[in-house]
Design a protein around this motif. Structure first.
Motif, short mmCIF file in Angstrom:
data_model
loop_
_atom_site.label_atom_id
_atom_site.label_comp_id
_atom_site.label_asym_id
_atom_site.label_seq_id
_atom_site.Cartn_x
_atom_site.Cartn_y
_atom_site.Cartn_z
N LEU A 128 2.46 -88.48 -61.29
CA LEU A 128 1.43 -87.92 -59.72
C LEU A 128 3.11 -88.09 -59.50
O LEU A 128 3.72 -88.64 -59.51
CB LEU A 128 0.67 -88.71 -59.30
CG LEU A 128 0.79 -90.46 -59.61
CD1 LEU A 128 1.13 -90.73 -58.37
CD2 LEU A 128 -0.41 -90.82 -60.29
N ILE A 130 4.36 -89.05 -55.51
CA ILE A 130 3.99 -90.70 -53.93
C ILE A 130 4.28 -89.81 -52.46
O ILE A 130 5.07 -89.29 -52.47
CB ILE A 130 4.79 -91.72 -54.44
CG1 ILE A 130 3.91 -92.77 -55.48
CG2 ILE A 130 3.88 -92.83 -53.53
CD1 ILE A 130 3.22 -92.59 -55.95
N LEU A 147 -2.67 -95.74 -53.78
CA LEU A 147 -1.93 -95.80 -53.14
C LEU A 147 -2.04 -96.09 -51.67
O LEU A 147 -3.02 -94.84 -51.04
CB LEU A 147 -1.43 -93.75 -53.49
CG LEU A 147 -1.32 -93.37 -54.81
CD1 LEU A 147 -0.39 -92.08 -54.65
CD2 LEU A 147 -0.04 -93.80 -55.41
N ILE A 276 -0.74 -85.76 -53.71
CA ILE A 276 -1.07 -86.44 -54.96
C ILE A 276 -2.77 -86.10 -55.83
O ILE A 276 -1.77 -85.65 -56.81
CB ILE A 276 -2.58 -87.21 -53.77
CG1 ILE A 276 -1.13 -88.91 -53.93
CG2 ILE A 276 -2.95 -88.46 -54.97
CD1 ILE A 276 -1.32 -89.83 -52.88
#
Length: 447
Positions: A128, A130, A147, A276
Motif C-alpha cells: 500500500l 501512505i 493509518l 490507500i
C-alpha cells in the motif's frame, strides 16, 4: 591598461578587480575560435586562482555566472532523507516495502511522524501507499494496522483509529464471527458496524452506555469493486448515535482475507482514503485459507423480511453469488438449503428436543417460484437442484437470487441455519463446489 583604485576601494575589492582583469586578458581571438579546446595555459591558471585566493575566485565565478546553472540543479534535487521516515511497532510479520524509496523503520513509540506522499509500505504481504501527511499507528497484535489522518489529535493511538483513520486487517486463518473485528462476518451482516458498538463521531467519539443508542439508518449499501486486479466487496452503513450520524464503510477481499474500515472519517480526508484503497496490492497474499477453487465464489445472505398470515410466517431473503477469483465461469449452479445436521429447538412446554423444521422453501425464477427442499438430505442430490437456475459469472461479477420460506407455528424456532453454495455443472453426477457459506435466517419465535 591598469585601472587605478578609487579612494573608496577596499583591499579585498582591489584583489577581486585585479583577478577579474587577469582572467579577462586571457580571452583572445585565438581562444574564441570554434571547435578549439581550452589551452594548457588556461588550465594552469585555474589552481592559481583557487589556491591563492579561493574565496575571491569563487566570488568572481558567481559574479560572471559561471556556476549558476549547476547551482540551480543542486538546489532542486532533494537529497535529504525523510524526517525519521515511518515508524511501527516491531513485528516479524510487518516489514518495509522492498523498494528503493524510503522504507519503514520500527519503533516502540505509538506515534509516528507524517509520511511523505505515496510512501510505499508492506503489511502482512499487503502492499500500500501512505498518503502525504498520514502516519502509522499500529496494533500490538500485528494483524491490524491504522493509518492515521492528518486531522487526528496529537498523540492519537490505534485505539482511536475510528474516526480519525483507516483501519486495515489481514488474517492467515479463518476468524471467528462476532469475535474478531473487522471480519467477513461484519462485512456481510446487516449491521456489522455495531459489532463494537461505537459512536465514531469526529468531534466526540465515544462508547455509549445506553442500550439502543447506536442504530442503523436505512439498509446497508453493498457493491463489488475491482482494486488492482482483485475483487473486493464493499458495505456502507449510515449510523445514528443518539441523534448524531456518521458513515461507516468496510471493504473485504474474500480469498485474501484483507479488510479495510473507515468509520466517521471527515470528508476532507477522502482523497487520502482513495489513495490507500487504489494502492492496495493483495496479490502476494494468495489463497491464505487454502480454499482453492472452492473459494472463488463468495456467497452472501441478505437481510430477510418477514410477514405472518394465519399462523404461517413467510420469510423472504436474497442470496448473492460474486466471483472473487480470477477464473471466468460459464456455468454456476446456485444452491440454498437448511443445514442437514439436526437442530435443537425449545418446545412450548420447555424441554429441548431435536426437531426437523417443517415448511417450504422456494426460489424465484423470473416471475414464478420453484419449490425446493427446505433441508439438505444426507447425500449430495440437493446440489443438482440449482441446475435449472445456472448462470455464468465472470471475475468481479455478481448474481442475486430471491428465496422465500413458509414456516408454521409448530416449528417454534428463532432462526434456521442455512447454507448457500455454488457448484459447477452437476449434470454428469459430479459435485464440484466453488463457493460455500454457512449463515442463518432469523425467524420470529412463535408462541
Amino acid at each position: 591598461m591598469t585601472d587605478k583604485p578609487t579612494p573608496e576601494e577596499t583591499p579585498t575589492e582591489r584583489l577581486l578587480r585585479e583577478a577579474l582583469n587577469a582572467r579577462a586578458s586571457l580571452v583572445t581571438a585565438q581562444s574564441l575560435r570554434q571547435d578549439t579546446p581550452p589551452s594548457r595555459r588556461l588550465r594552469r591558471l585555474r589552481p592559481v586562482l583557487t589556491v591563492t585566493v579561493p574565496l575571491l575566485g569563487l566570488a568572481a565565478a558567481v559574479a560572471i555566472g559561471v556556476v549558476r546553472i549547476d547551482g540551480d540543479q543542486v538546489a532542486k534535487r532533494d537529497d535529504t532523507p525523510p524526517a525519521a521516515t515511518l515508524t511501527a511497532t516491531p513485528s516479524p510479520s510487518v516489514s518495509p516495502s522492498p523498494s528503493p524509496s524510503p522504507s519503514a523503520t520500527t519503533s516502540d513509540s505509538p506515534e509516528a511522524p507524517a509520511a511523505t506522499a505515496g510512501t510505499p509500505y508492506t503489511f502482512q504481504k499487503v502492499g500500500l501507499e501512505i498518503p502525504d501527511g498520514w502516519r502509522i499507528a499500529e496494533s500490538k497484535d500485528t494483524l491490524r494496522l491504522c493509518l492515521m489522518s492528518p486531522g487526528a489529535p496529537a498523540g492519537a493511538t490505534y485505539n482511536q483509529c475510528q474516526p480519525y483513520g483507516v483501519e486495515i486487517a489481514a488474517y492467515d486463518t479463518e476468524v471467528l464471527p462476532n469475535v474478531t473485528w473487522p471480519s467477513e462476518a461484519n462485512l456481510d451482516s446487516a449491521s456489522g458496524w455495531s459489532h463494537q458498538p461505537f459512536c465514531a463521531l469526529w468531534d466526540n467519539p465515544y462508547a455509549p452506555t445506553e442500550l439502543g443508542a447506536v442504530r442503523r439508518v436505512g439498509a446497508p449499501q453493498r457493491s463489488v469493486q475491482q482494486i488492482n486486479g482483485r475483487t473486493a466487496s464493499m458495505t456502507k452503513w449510515q449510523v445514528d448515535c443518539s441523534g448524531k450520524q456518521f458513515t461507516a464503510r468496510m471493504w473485504g477481499f474474500h480469498k485474501e482475507q484483507v479488510f479495510v474500515v473507515a468509520s466517521g472519517l471527515k470528508a476532507e480526508y477522502e482523497d487520502g482514503l482513495t489513495t490507500i484503497l487504489n494502492s492496495l496490492d493483495v496479490s502476494r497474499r494468495g489463497d491464505v485459507l487454502g480454499t482453492g477453487k472452492a473459494g472463488d465464489i463468495k456467497v452472501q445472505f441478505g437481510e430477510p423480511t418477514s410477514t405472518t398470515v394465519d399462523g404461517t410466517e413467510t420469510v423472504a431473503f436474497q442470496v448473492t453469488w460474486t466471483n472473487v477469483g480470477q477464473t471466468s465461469y460459464s456455468h454456476v449452479e446456485p444452491v440454498v438449503a437448511g443445514q442437514h445436521d439436526e437442530q435443537e429447538f425449545a418446545t412450548p412446554t420447555g424441554p429441548v428436543e431435536e426437531r426437523i423444521p417443517t415448511g417450504t422453501l422456494e426460489r424465484k425464477d423470473g416471475s414464478s417460484w420453484t419449490a425446493l427442499p427446505l433441508r439438505m438430505g444426507t447425500g449430495m442430490d440437493y446440489a443438482g437442484l440449482g441446475r435449472s437456475a445456472a448462470f455464468s459469472l465472470a471475475p468481479g461479477k455478481s448474481r442475486t437470487v430471491t428465496y422465500r420460506m413458509k414456516l408454521t407455528t409448530k416449528d417454534h424456532m428463532a432462526s434456521l441455519n442455512m447454507v448457500g453454495q455454488a457448484f459447477l455443472d452437476t449434470s454428469g453426477g459430479s459435485y464440484t463446489k466453488i463457493g460455500d457459506v454457512a449463515s442463518y435466517v432469523p425467524i420470529h419465535p412463535h408462541s
